[in-house]
Design a protein around this motif. Structure first.
Motif, PDB file in Angstrom:
ATOM      1  N   LEU A 126       0.818  -1.210   0.000  1.00 15.06           N
ATOM      2  CA  LEU A 126       0.000   0.000   0.000  1.00 15.06           C
ATOM      3  C   LEU A 126       0.852   1.260   0.000  1.00 15.06           C
ATOM      4  O   LEU A 126       0.417   2.303  -0.463  1.00 15.06           O
ATOM      5  CB  LEU A 126      -0.935  -0.005   1.218  1.00 15.06           C
ATOM      6  CG  LEU A 126      -1.905  -1.211   1.257  1.00 15.06           C
ATOM      7  CD1 LEU A 126      -2.662  -1.232   2.581  1.00 15.06           C
ATOM      8  CD2 LEU A 126      -2.886  -1.138   0.108  1.00 15.06           C
ATOM      9  N   SER A 136      -5.628   2.341   4.632  1.00 11.82           N
ATOM     10  CA  SER A 136      -5.988   1.763   3.336  1.00 11.82           C
ATOM     11  C   SER A 136      -6.156   0.249   3.442  1.00 11.82           C
ATOM     12  O   SER A 136      -7.024  -0.339   2.783  1.00 11.82           O
ATOM     13  CB  SER A 136      -4.910   2.096   2.309  1.00 11.82           C
ATOM     14  OG  SER A 136      -4.790   3.493   2.135  1.00 11.82           O
ATOM     15  N   GLN A 139      -9.516  -0.364   4.971  1.00 12.76           N
ATOM     16  CA  GLN A 139     -10.545  -0.057   3.982  1.00 12.76           C
ATOM     17  C   GLN A 139     -10.676  -1.187   2.954  1.00 12.76           C
ATOM     18  O   GLN A 139     -11.779  -1.569   2.553  1.00 12.76           O
ATOM     19  CB  GLN A 139     -10.201   1.251   3.272  1.00 12.76           C
ATOM     20  CG  GLN A 139     -11.104   1.612   2.094  1.00 12.76           C
ATOM     21  CD  GLN A 139     -12.485   2.046   2.533  1.00 12.76           C
ATOM     22  OE1 GLN A 139     -12.648   2.557   3.635  1.00 12.76           O
ATOM     23  NE2 GLN A 139     -13.481   1.827   1.676  1.00 12.76           N
ATOM     24  N   GLU A 140      -9.532  -1.738   2.554  1.00  8.78           N
ATOM     25  CA  GLU A 140      -9.542  -2.837   1.580  1.00  8.78           C
ATOM     26  C   GLU A 140     -10.276  -4.046   2.143  1.00  8.78           C
ATOM     27  O   GLU A 140     -11.093  -4.681   1.457  1.00  8.78           O
ATOM     28  CB  GLU A 140      -8.110  -3.196   1.209  1.00  8.78           C
ATOM     29  CG  GLU A 140      -7.984  -4.372   0.249  1.00  8.78           C
ATOM     30  CD  GLU A 140      -6.533  -4.755   0.018  1.00  8.78           C
ATOM     31  OE1 GLU A 140      -6.159  -5.882   0.404  1.00  8.78           O
ATOM     32  OE2 GLU A 140      -5.777  -3.917  -0.515  1.00  8.78           O
ATOM     33  N   LYS A 141     -10.014  -4.376   3.419  1.00  8.95           N
ATOM     34  CA  LYS A 141     -10.664  -5.522   4.037  1.00  8.95           C
ATOM     35  C   LYS A 141     -12.161  -5.256   4.240  1.00  8.95           C
ATOM     36  O   LYS A 141     -12.987  -6.170   4.095  1.00  8.95           O
ATOM     37  CB  LYS A 141     -10.004  -5.865   5.377  1.00  8.95           C
ATOM     38  CG  LYS A 141      -8.539  -6.284   5.234  1.00  8.95           C
ATOM     39  CD  LYS A 141      -8.405  -7.427   4.244  1.00  8.95           C
ATOM     40  CE  LYS A 141      -6.951  -7.766   3.966  1.00  8.95           C
ATOM     41  NZ  LYS A 141      -6.804  -8.816   2.936  1.00  8.95           N
ATOM     42  N   GLN A 143     -13.977  -3.398   2.320  1.00  6.46           N
ATOM     43  CA  GLN A 143     -14.597  -3.513   1.008  1.00  6.46           C
ATOM     44  C   GLN A 143     -14.791  -4.977   0.621  1.00  6.46           C
ATOM     45  O   GLN A 143     -15.793  -5.344   0.003  1.00  6.46           O
ATOM     46  CB  GLN A 143     -13.733  -2.801  -0.041  1.00  6.46           C
ATOM     47  CG  GLN A 143     -14.404  -2.629  -1.397  1.00  6.46           C
ATOM     48  CD  GLN A 143     -15.616  -1.725  -1.342  1.00  6.46           C
ATOM     49  OE1 GLN A 143     -15.582  -0.660  -0.722  1.00  6.46           O
ATOM     50  NE2 GLN A 143     -16.705  -2.172  -1.970  1.00  6.46           N
ATOM     51  N   GLU A 144     -13.832  -5.824   1.000  1.00  7.32           N
ATOM     52  CA  GLU A 144     -13.981  -7.252   0.728  1.00  7.32           C
ATOM     53  C   GLU A 144     -15.188  -7.832   1.473  1.00  7.32           C
ATOM     54  O   GLU A 144     -15.910  -8.686   0.945  1.00  7.32           O
ATOM     55  CB  GLU A 144     -12.704  -7.999   1.148  1.00  7.32           C
ATOM     56  CG  GLU A 144     -11.503  -7.725   0.259  1.00  7.32           C
ATOM     57  CD  GLU A 144     -10.261  -8.459   0.755  1.00  7.32           C
ATOM     58  OE1 GLU A 144     -10.390  -9.217   1.743  1.00  7.32           O
ATOM     59  OE2 GLU A 144      -9.183  -8.273   0.164  1.00  7.32           O
TER      60      GLU A 144
END
Length: 449
Positions: A126, A136, A139-141, A143-144
Motif C-alpha cells: 500500500l 488503506s 478499507q480494503e478488508k 470492502q472485501e
C-alpha cells in the motif's frame, strides 16, 4: 332545416310530433336543464375529489404495505446489499470505526514475530505513511466484506430489525430495537466490523482481535422530514386500503351520476392517470429536496440509492395507475359513437371478417361453436371483461407492463370471440352503429324550424 335526405314531409311532421310529446312528458325545459346542470356539477365534483385523492391513496397503500409486512420491506431493501454506492458507504463507515480504535505504535509492537513479515508485506504494497497504509489496508478488508455474500445476510438481518423501528419512527413511537437519534433511522454495523476484524486477523494483523466490540451506525433514512409528517404518515397508514377504495368509488360515482357517462368516463380516466403522473413528478422533486437536506457525513450517492430503492414499488404503482387510466379512457372512447371510434371499430370488424372469410374458404368448419358464440356473444364479452378486471384486482403487485399485457390479452380474446361469431354478428354490429349515427342526427328539442 330541410327534410332529411330520402325523407318526406309526413316523416318530418311525425318527428316534430314525437319531440313535442317528449317535451310534454318531461315538463318545462328550464327546470330540466337546471337538473342536468346540478347533476353535472355534483358528478364533476366527485370526480375531481376522487382524482385528488389518487396521490395520497397510492402513498397510503405503499406505506401500509411497506410498514405492515416485514417480508415486503426486506424484499424492497434487499437489492441495496449489492449496490456499489451503499457498499462503499458501509465500507467507509466500518473502516473508519476500526481505524479509530487502532493504536498503531502499540498494536504493531504487539504483533507476533511470526506474523510481522506477512503484515509488513501486506502494508508495504500500500505504501505511504504507516497511518495511511494501515487505513488503506483496513478499507480494503472492509470492502472485501461488503462485497462478499456474507454481507447480504448481515444486511437482511439488520433490516428485519430496522423494520419495526421504521414503523415506530413514522407513527411516533420511539421504542425500537434500532436507534432513532438526531432525526435519523440507523442500523448497527457491528456485524460488519466483526467481519472486518476477522479478515484483519487472517491477514496477519492479529492484534485486531483485541479491538473491543465497535458499534457504529449506518443511516438508512433521515427522519427529519418524516418527523414533521408523523401525523400524516400515521393517518395514511391507518387509512391503508380504504383511501384507494374511496378514491375509486368517488370517481365511479361521479361517472354514474354524469349526464353523459361515456364522456365523463374518458375525462375521469385521463384525470386519474394525470394525478398518478403528478405523484411520480413529486417523488422526483422530493428526492432532490431530501438529498440536499442530508448532513455532510452522509453519502449522497448511497442516500440516493436508498431513496430510489424504498420508493421503487410506489413508482411502479404510479405507472400502473397511469397505464390503467389511459387504457380505460381509450376503451371508453373506442366504444363511443364518434366517427373516428366508429371507423376504428369497422376496421377492426373488417379485418376479423376478412380472416374469417379466408378461413371459411380454406375449409374451416366450427360446427356448433360459431352458433353458440354468436348467440351468447354479449355474455361472453362481459365475462371476458369481468375476468380481466378480476385478475387485476386479485393481482397482489401489478406492474405497468403487466397491465398493458393484460389489456392485450383481453383484446386478443375479444378478437377470437368476434372471429368465432362469424359474419352475421358483424353485420348486426354495423347495423346498430348505423342506427346510432342516425339517432344522433336528430336535433334536440327547440332547434327544429
Amino acid at each position: 332545416m330541410g327534410a332529411p335526405a330520402g325523407g318526406t314531409d309526413d316523416e318530418l311532421t311525425a318527428l316534430r310530433a314525437r319531440i313535442a310529446a317528449l317535451e310534454e312528458g318531461t315538463g318545462k325545459g328550464a327546470p330540466r336543464r337546471e337538473h342536468h346542470r346540478f347533476r353535472s356539477f355534483v358528478a364533476g365534483l366527485l370526480i375531481v375529489i376522487g382524482c385528488l385523492l389518487v396521490p395520497p391513496a397510492l402513498v397510503a397503500a405503499w406505506t401500509a404495505d411497506l410498514l405492515g409486512d416485514t417480508d415486503r420491506y426486506v424484499q424492497t431493501v434487499k437489492p441495496l446489499a449489492s449496490d456499489a454506492d451503499v457498499q462503499a458507504a458501509v465500507a467507509k463507515r466500518a473502516s473508519d470505526a476500526v481505524t479509530e480504535h487502532l493504536d498503531l505504535p502499540a498494536l504493531l509492537d504487539d504483533v507476533a514475530p511470526a506474523d510481522r513479515p506477512r503484515l509488513e508485506k501486506a502494508l508495504g504494497k500500500l505504501g505511504g505513511a504507516l497511518e495511511g497504509a494501515v487505513g488503506s489496508f483496513v478499507q480494503e478488508k472492509a470492502q472485501e466484506v461488503v462485497a462478499s455474500p456474507a454481507f447480504e445476510t448481515i444486511w437482511t438481518d439488520a433490516n428485519r430489525a430496522v423494520h419495526t423501528s421504521l414503523d415506530r419512527a413514522l407513527t411516533g413511537d420511539q421504542d425500537g430495537a434500532v436507534k432513532i437519534e438526531t432525526d435519523t433511522v440507523t442500523i448497527d454495523l457491528a456485524p460488519v466490523i466483526a467481519q472486518v476484524k476477522q479478515r484483519l486477523v487472517d491477514s496477519g494483523l492479529t492484534v485486531a482481535a483485541k479491538i473491543p466490540d465497535v458499534h457504529t451506525d449506518f443511516t438508512v433514512l433521515k427522519a427529519d422530514d418524516i418527523g414533521k409528517a408523523k401525523t400524516g404518515f400515521a393517518l395514511l397508514q391507518s387509512l391503508g386500503l380504504w383511501l384507494p377504495v374511496i378514491s375509486v368509488l368517488l370517481v365511479a360515482g361521479g361517472v354514474l351520476l354524469a349526464v353523459r357517462r361515456r364522456r365523463a368516463l374518458v375525462a375521469a380516466a385521463l384525470a386519474f392517470a394525470v394525478a398518478a403522473v403528478l405523484l411520480g413528478v413529486a417523488l422526483t422533486v422530493f428526492r432532490t429536496v431530501y438529498l440536499n437536506a442530508l448532513p455532510s457525513s452522509v453519502s449522497p450517492a448511497a442516500a440516493g440509492s436508498v431513496y430510489d430503492t424504498l420508493v421503487r414499488f410506489l413508482r411502479v404503482s404510479v405507472r400502473v395507475c397511469a397505464v390503467l387510466g389511459v387504457l380505460v379512457a381509450l376503451a371508453a372512447w373506442l366504444s363511443g359513437p364518434s366517427r373516428p371510434a366508429v371507423v376504428t371499430r369497422r376496421m377492426w370488424h373488417a379485418g376479423i371478417g376478412a380472416a374469417r372469410s379466408t378461413a371459411d374458404r380454406a375449409g374451416m368448419r366450427l360446427g356448433p361453436v360459431d352458433g353458440f358464440v354468436r348467440r351468447f356473444h354479449t355474455w361472453i364479452v362481459w365475462i371476458l371483461v369481468a375476468g380481466a378486471a378480476l385478475a387485476f384486482v386479485l393481482w397482489p403487485y401489478p406492474t405497468g407492463w403487466g397491465v398493458a399485457g393484460l389489456a392485450l390479452a383481453l383484446l386478443f380474446a375479444l378478437a377470437v370471440t368476434d372471429f368465432l361469431a362469424g359474419e352475421a354478428r358483424r353485420e348486426g354490429e354495423e347495423r346498430r352503429e348505423g342506427e346510432s349515427q342516425d339517432s344522433r342526427s336528430v336535433p334536440p328539442p327547440g332547434q327544429l324550424p
